[in-house]
Write a protein that holds these residues in place. Structure first.
Motif, PDB file in Angstrom:
ATOM      1  N   PRO A  95       0.817  -1.209   0.000  1.00 25.51           N
ATOM      2  CA  PRO A  95       0.000   0.000   0.000  1.00 25.51           C
ATOM      3  C   PRO A  95       0.856   1.266   0.000  1.00 25.51           C
ATOM      4  N   VAL A  96       0.535   2.158  -0.918  1.00 29.33           N
ATOM      5  CA  VAL A  96       1.324   3.375  -1.067  1.00 29.33           C
ATOM      6  C   VAL A  96       0.383   4.561  -1.207  1.00 29.33           C
ATOM      7  N   SER A  97       0.729   5.658  -0.567  1.00 31.07           N
ATOM      8  CA  SER A  97      -0.045   6.887  -0.669  1.00 31.07           C
ATOM      9  C   SER A  97       0.105   7.464  -2.077  1.00 31.07           C
ATOM     10  N   ILE A  98      -1.011   7.835  -2.674  1.00 29.94           N
ATOM     11  CA  ILE A  98      -0.979   8.402  -4.023  1.00 29.94           C
ATOM     12  C   ILE A  98      -0.211   9.729  -4.015  1.00 29.94           C
ATOM     13  N   ARG A  99      -0.434  10.538  -3.004  1.00 26.38           N
ATOM     14  CA  ARG A  99       0.265  11.829  -2.942  1.00 26.38           C
ATOM     15  C   ARG A  99       1.771  11.624  -2.771  1.00 26.38           C
ATOM     16  N   ALA A 100       2.147  10.644  -1.956  1.00 20.09           N
ATOM     17  CA  ALA A 100       3.575  10.372  -1.778  1.00 20.09           C
ATOM     18  C   ALA A 100       4.192   9.858  -3.079  1.00 20.09           C
TER      19      ALA A 100
END
Length: 259
Positions: A95-100
């Motif tokens: 899982p990865v933050s879209i903004r990051a």
């Protein structure tokens, strides 16, 4: 111990994922159903499958929930995205933050589209069977998990389990189709052989000759007219073949065999 609603849903998802040994199977409808189970079992707004063959995307299938959004996000991965990364590496994309990801210039087109759709995070797992990569399953989330559960890996493992079941279902159906096709071909070959033997016997009895001579007549008749031997045998059985011409082929065939 009473099973939870989630456990019951997972069991249902696994059973439906295995139900692919049918003649009316449609891969798109099947994968849509599996993606729907993903959405229900995971804290997700949408999910989708990308099938890849020889590094070329061959199919995109989105969940019924937010279908247009999910398909748009799958299509946005032509030049890079979680699906392609998972497929290429054979490992999950955590899982990865879209903004990051956008700030790190990771998957520019995909992250831009994801922000438009108000997606906060995404992750992907490979779709594979016996180390053969088939594609990837991508999950889209509009709310990041709380800190206590962000890194426990449960959602990722559950998504991988669902993807593994889907890959097994797809491979089982492919094997089923191959077996049905082979069985049909064998049955056709057997039926053809039976007709040829029956025609040989009919001619041999009619002409009071040997079965080998009757077969020569059938073969020569078929060759000269460029017809399948099985078709000529059927005409003999149905008594529509020209008996006089068949006799001449038998006589000519004898001469050719001696030559």
């Amino acid at each position: 111990m009473h099973p939870s609603t989630r456990e019951i849903r997972l069991a249902q998802a696994l059973v439906e994922s295995a139900d692919t040994l049918t003649d009316g199977f449609e891969a798109t409808r099947y994968l849509t159903g599996v993606a729907d189970h993903c959405v229900r079992l995971l804290p997700a707004q949408a999910a989708g499958f990308m099938l890849i063959d020889e590094d070329r995307t061959v199919s995109l299938t989105a969940s019924s929930a937010h279908q247009e959004m999910a398909r748009d996000l799958l299509e946005a991965q032509r030049d890079g995205g979680p699906c392609l990364d998972s497929y290429s590496s054979g490992r999950p994309v955590r899982p990865v933050s879209i903004r990051a990801a956008r700030a790190a210039a990771r998957w520019p087109e995909f992250t831009e589209r994801a922000l438009v759709h108000d997606i906060a995070a995404t992750f992907a797992v490979p779709l594979r069977r016996h180390r053969q990569p088939l594609g990837a399953l991508n999950v889209f989330v509009r709310a990041l998990p709380d800190g206590s559960r962000a890194d426990d890996g449960t959602q990722l493992r559950l998504a991988q389990l669902i993807a593994d079941c889907a890959a097994l279902g797809l491979q089982n159906h492919t094997t089923y189709v191959q077996c049905r096709t082979l069985a049909g071909q064998l049955q056709q070959a057997l039926s053809s052989r039976v007709r040829i033997e029956q025609a040989k016997g009919m001619l041999a009895e009619r002409w009071n000759t040997g079965a080998d001579d009757a077969f020569v007549a059938l073969r020569q008749y078929a060759r000269r007219r460029r017809l399948p031997l099985d078709r000529v045998a059927g005409e003999v059985i149905d008594r529509v073949a020209d008996d006089a011409e068949l006799r001449r082929e038998a006589e000519g065939g004898d001469d050719e065999e001696r030559a």
